[in-house]
Design a protein around this motif. Structure first.
Motif, PDB file in Angstrom:
ATOM      1  N   ALA A   9      29.790  45.252  30.918  1.00 35.60           N
ATOM      2  CA  ALA A   9      30.389  46.171  31.882  1.00 35.60           C
ATOM      3  C   ALA A   9      29.327  47.028  32.552  1.00 35.60           C
ATOM      4  O   ALA A   9      28.572  47.727  31.884  1.00 35.60           O
ATOM      5  N   HIS A  10      29.233  46.905  33.850  1.00 35.97           N
ATOM      6  CA  HIS A  10      28.313  47.741  34.619  1.00 35.97           C
ATOM      7  C   HIS A  10      29.139  48.524  35.629  1.00 35.97           C
ATOM      8  O   HIS A  10      29.691  47.936  36.547  1.00 35.97           O
ATOM      9  N   GLU A  12      32.145  50.095  35.274  1.00 28.80           N
ATOM     10  CA  GLU A  12      33.518  49.585  35.252  1.00 28.80           C
ATOM     11  C   GLU A  12      34.480  50.600  34.648  1.00 28.80           C
ATOM     12  O   GLU A  12      35.537  50.222  34.140  1.00 28.80           O
ATOM     13  N   ASP A  41      26.151  48.009  30.400  1.00 25.78           N
ATOM     14  CA  ASP A  41      24.869  47.550  30.923  1.00 25.78           C
ATOM     15  C   ASP A  41      24.276  48.617  31.843  1.00 25.78           C
ATOM     16  O   ASP A  41      24.246  48.465  33.057  1.00 25.78           O
ATOM     17  N   ASN A  69      20.029  49.096  33.160  1.00 27.61           N
ATOM     18  CA  ASN A  69      20.719  47.909  33.652  1.00 27.61           C
ATOM     19  C   ASN A  69      19.827  46.678  33.477  1.00 27.61           C
ATOM     20  O   ASN A  69      18.779  46.565  34.109  1.00 27.61           O
ATOM     21  N   GLY A  71      21.183  43.486  33.601  1.00 18.86           N
ATOM     22  CA  GLY A  71      21.822  42.337  34.250  1.00 18.86           C
ATOM     23  C   GLY A  71      22.853  41.683  33.346  1.00 18.86           C
ATOM     24  O   GLY A  71      22.758  41.747  32.122  1.00 18.86           O
ATOM     25  N   GLN A  72      23.817  41.050  33.984  1.00 28.71           N
ATOM     26  CA  GLN A  72      24.962  40.505  33.258  1.00 28.71           C
ATOM     27  C   GLN A  72      24.563  39.520  32.164  1.00 28.71           C
ATOM     28  O   GLN A  72      25.115  39.550  31.061  1.00 28.71           O
ATOM     29  N   ASP A  92      34.794  38.954  31.885  1.00 32.42           N
ATOM     30  CA  ASP A  92      34.399  40.073  32.746  1.00 32.42           C
ATOM     31  C   ASP A  92      35.307  41.274  32.531  1.00 32.42           C
ATOM     32  O   ASP A  92      36.433  41.138  32.065  1.00 32.42           O
ATOM     33  N   ALA A  93      34.809  42.421  32.952  1.00 31.67           N
ATOM     34  CA  ALA A  93      35.551  43.663  32.726  1.00 31.67           C
ATOM     35  C   ALA A  93      36.543  43.972  33.841  1.00 31.67           C
ATOM     36  O   ALA A  93      37.346  44.875  33.727  1.00 31.67           O
ATOM     37  N   ASP A  94      36.479  43.223  34.952  1.00 26.59           N
ATOM     38  CA  ASP A  94      37.245  43.640  36.128  1.00 26.59           C
ATOM     39  C   ASP A  94      38.618  42.985  36.226  1.00 26.59           C
ATOM     40  O   ASP A  94      39.256  43.021  37.271  1.00 26.59           O
ATOM     41  N   GLN A  96      39.313  39.957  36.435  1.00 26.27           N
ATOM     42  CA  GLN A  96      39.347  38.695  37.179  1.00 26.27           C
ATOM     43  C   GLN A  96      39.495  37.528  36.220  1.00 26.27           C
ATOM     44  O   GLN A  96      39.811  36.416  36.622  1.00 26.27           O
ATOM     45  N   LYS A 130      31.235  33.534  49.532  1.00 28.75           N
ATOM     46  CA  LYS A 130      31.063  33.428  48.089  1.00 28.75           C
ATOM     47  C   LYS A 130      31.689  32.139  47.566  1.00 28.75           C
ATOM     48  O   LYS A 130      31.093  31.430  46.763  1.00 28.75           O
ATOM     49  N   THR A 203      32.252  43.699  43.958  1.00 26.86           N
ATOM     50  CA  THR A 203      31.426  42.779  43.179  1.00 26.86           C
ATOM     51  C   THR A 203      29.990  43.304  43.064  1.00 26.86           C
ATOM     52  O   THR A 203      29.509  44.004  43.948  1.00 26.86           O
ATOM     53  N   HIS A 204      29.327  42.966  41.960  1.00 26.21           N
ATOM     54  CA  HIS A 204      27.921  43.337  41.796  1.00 26.21           C
ATOM     55  C   HIS A 204      27.016  42.254  42.367  1.00 26.21           C
ATOM     56  O   HIS A 204      25.812  42.413  42.414  1.00 26.21           O
ATOM     57  N   TYR A 205      27.627  41.143  42.728  1.00 28.88           N
ATOM     58  CA  TYR A 205      26.809  40.030  43.194  1.00 28.88           C
ATOM     59  C   TYR A 205      26.890  39.876  44.707  1.00 28.88           C
ATOM     60  O   TYR A 205      27.824  39.308  45.242  1.00 28.88           O
TER      61      TYR A 205
HETATM   62  N1  UDP Z   1      27.869  43.082  35.137  1.00 29.75           N
HETATM   63  C1  UDP Z   1      26.939  43.561  34.221  1.00 29.75           C
HETATM   64  N2  UDP Z   1      25.675  43.874  34.664  1.00 29.75           N
HETATM   65  C2  UDP Z   1      25.315  43.742  35.971  1.00 29.75           C
HETATM   66  C3  UDP Z   1      26.269  43.223  36.891  1.00 29.75           C
HETATM   67  C4  UDP Z   1      27.535  42.902  36.438  1.00 29.75           C
HETATM   68  O1  UDP Z   1      27.231  43.700  33.040  1.00 29.75           O
HETATM   69  O2  UDP Z   1      24.178  44.048  36.300  1.00 29.75           O
HETATM   70  C5  UDP Z   1      29.229  42.740  34.667  1.00 29.75           C
HETATM   71  C6  UDP Z   1      30.358  43.394  35.444  1.00 29.75           C
HETATM   72  O3  UDP Z   1      30.653  44.677  34.946  1.00 29.75           O
HETATM   73  C7  UDP Z   1      31.503  42.409  35.233  1.00 29.75           C
HETATM   74  C8  UDP Z   1      30.776  41.064  35.153  1.00 29.75           C
HETATM   75  O4  UDP Z   1      29.424  41.366  34.836  1.00 29.75           O
HETATM   76  O5  UDP Z   1      32.172  42.650  34.009  1.00 29.75           O
HETATM   77  C9  UDP Z   1      30.875  40.273  36.439  1.00 29.75           C
HETATM   78  O6  UDP Z   1      30.441  41.035  37.537  1.00 29.75           O
HETATM   79  P1  UDP Z   1      31.190  41.020  38.943  1.00 29.75           P
HETATM   80  O7  UDP Z   1      32.666  41.144  38.732  1.00 29.75           O
HETATM   81  O8  UDP Z   1      30.551  42.032  39.819  1.00 29.75           O
HETATM   82  O9  UDP Z   1      30.842  39.565  39.474  1.00 29.75           O
HETATM   83  P2  UDP Z   1      31.786  38.562  40.290  1.00 29.75           P
HETATM   84  O10 UDP Z   1      33.084  38.459  39.545  1.00 29.75           O
HETATM   85  O11 UDP Z   1      31.954  39.167  41.627  1.00 29.75           O
HETATM   86  O12 UDP Z   1      31.013  37.281  40.303  1.00 29.75           O
END
Ligand code: UDP
Ligand code: MG
Length: 322
Positions: A9-10, A12, A41, A69, A71-72, A92-94, A96, A130, A203-205
């Motif tokens: 979780a970054h 979140e 994170d 931080n 990274g994931q 993931d924490a969001d 999704q 994406k 999104t973080h990406y």
């Molecule tokens: N996350 C993390 N560190 C980072 C970036 C993301 O721990 O530097 C976590 C974020 O909190 C989430 C998961 O990785 O739980 C996926 O990130 P995100 O939802 O932004 O990615 P997407 O679903 O858009 O690919």
């Protein structure tokens, strides 16, 4: 039997209480004794204080907080290193990655499947860039690395303890956990789902980050780009030789004065560019060797909550596991 759910979780904070609630709902009827291991994170919002609060109210909530931080993929690694459980789920924490899929995943695991992958067939509310970049990535990765990846797999899966132990013994620094799981083998099955939009936040990406992640993945799984560079070099020098024969022919048998500079200049530019490209590819692999040889830890833990032992794992202290 014990189930651990690892969640990086970054930033979140606003998603975590809802996620925990959904997990409680989804797992209410399951016989496994479960807990969540959140990995903060290096968040700059209230993620850590939300985790501290949650962990006080429920022993099911454990957390690690990293010193910055990382990274994931590193956060996931930290979680896997510290997860106790006969089965470990990463998600993931969001929201999704729908917690509602967990009972079906557990069912497969109880029947002896060692890795339960999930594949998103559609993601709601996601930019077409994406979706299409991810659709492009999987076949290219597969071709370059000869490791099969299901199109649309994310880091939402269930792994048996044996799989987690193998992963924990893979010390490489350029981490692309999806690919590493493909390498590990074991019996696996796939569950499909439609990913809902992110609950809170963005999104973080970004596209740039996705590109760099894709390149890290390919570079750490494949030396084919080096081979391609060699072929490009070979083919262009072949053309160069053919052209040389042509130039020689003109010089000896044709009486035309050669204006010359256009062809010379274009040859220099094309060959120069190709050489730089190939050297760049070589350099990338050299950088990879450099990174790996430093043996730095993949993450640093600053704080933990509800963790039985503050045990330090091989990757946390930067040692190569035996
Ligand atoms: N996350 C993390 N560190 C980072 C970036 C993301 O721990 O530097 C976590 C974020 O909190 C989430 C998961 O990785 O739980 C996926 O990130 P995100 O939802 O932004 O990615 P997407 O679903 O858009 O690919
Ligand atoms: Mg997401």
């Amino acid at each position: 039997m014990q189930l651990a759910i690892v969640v990086p979780a970054h930033n979140e904070a606003s998603n975590l209480p809802k996620l925990f609630e959904s997990l409680q709902k989804a797992l209410a009827g399951e016989p496994e004794d479960w807990h969540v291991l959140f990995v903060d994170d290096g968040s700059s919002d209230d993620t850590l204080s939300v985790l501290e609060k949650l962990s006080r109210t429920s022993p099911r909530v454990r957390f690690l907080s990293l010193s910055r931080n990382f990274g994931q993929q590193s956060a996931l690694t930290a979680g896997l290193d510290h997860a106790e459980g006969d089965a470990v789920v990463t998600m993931d924490a969001d929201l999704q990655h729908p917690p509602g899929l967990l009972p079906a995943m557990l069912e497969k695991w109880r029947n002896g499947v060692e890795i339960v992958h999930t594949v998103r067939t559609k993601t709601e509310g996601v930019h077409w860039m994406k979706t299409s970049s991810s659709r492009l990535f999987y076949p290219i990765f597969g071709w370059l690395s000869e490791t099969h990846l299901e199109c649309g797999t994310a880091d939402f899966r269930l792994m048996d303890r044996r799989v987690v132990d193998v992963l924990r013994n893979m010390p490489e620094r350029a981490r692309f956990i999806r690919g590493m799981i493909g390498w590990v083998g074991f019996q696996s099955q796939v569950i499909e789902y439609t990913a809902p939009p992110r609950l809170h936040g963005g999104t973080h990406y970004t596209f740039g980050k996705m590109l760099s992640f894709a390149w890290t993945a390919i570079r750490s799984f494949s030396t084919r780009p080096l081979r391609i560079a060699t072929w490009i070099g070979l083919i262009t020098s072949l053309f160069g030789m053919l052209y040389f024969v042509y130039v020689l022919y003109i010089r000896l048998f044709a009486q035309t004065a050669i204006p010359g500079w256009t062809s010379i200049l274009s040859a220099i530019l094309i060959l120069g560019g190709l050489q730089l490209f190939c050297i760049g590819v070589l350099g990338e692999y050299l950088a990879l060797v450099f990174e790996e040889s430093k043996h730095r830890p993949l993450y640093v833990i600053r704080k933990t909550g509800n963790l039985a032992s503050g045990k330090r794992s091989p990757s946390a202290i930067g040692e190569k596991p035996g």
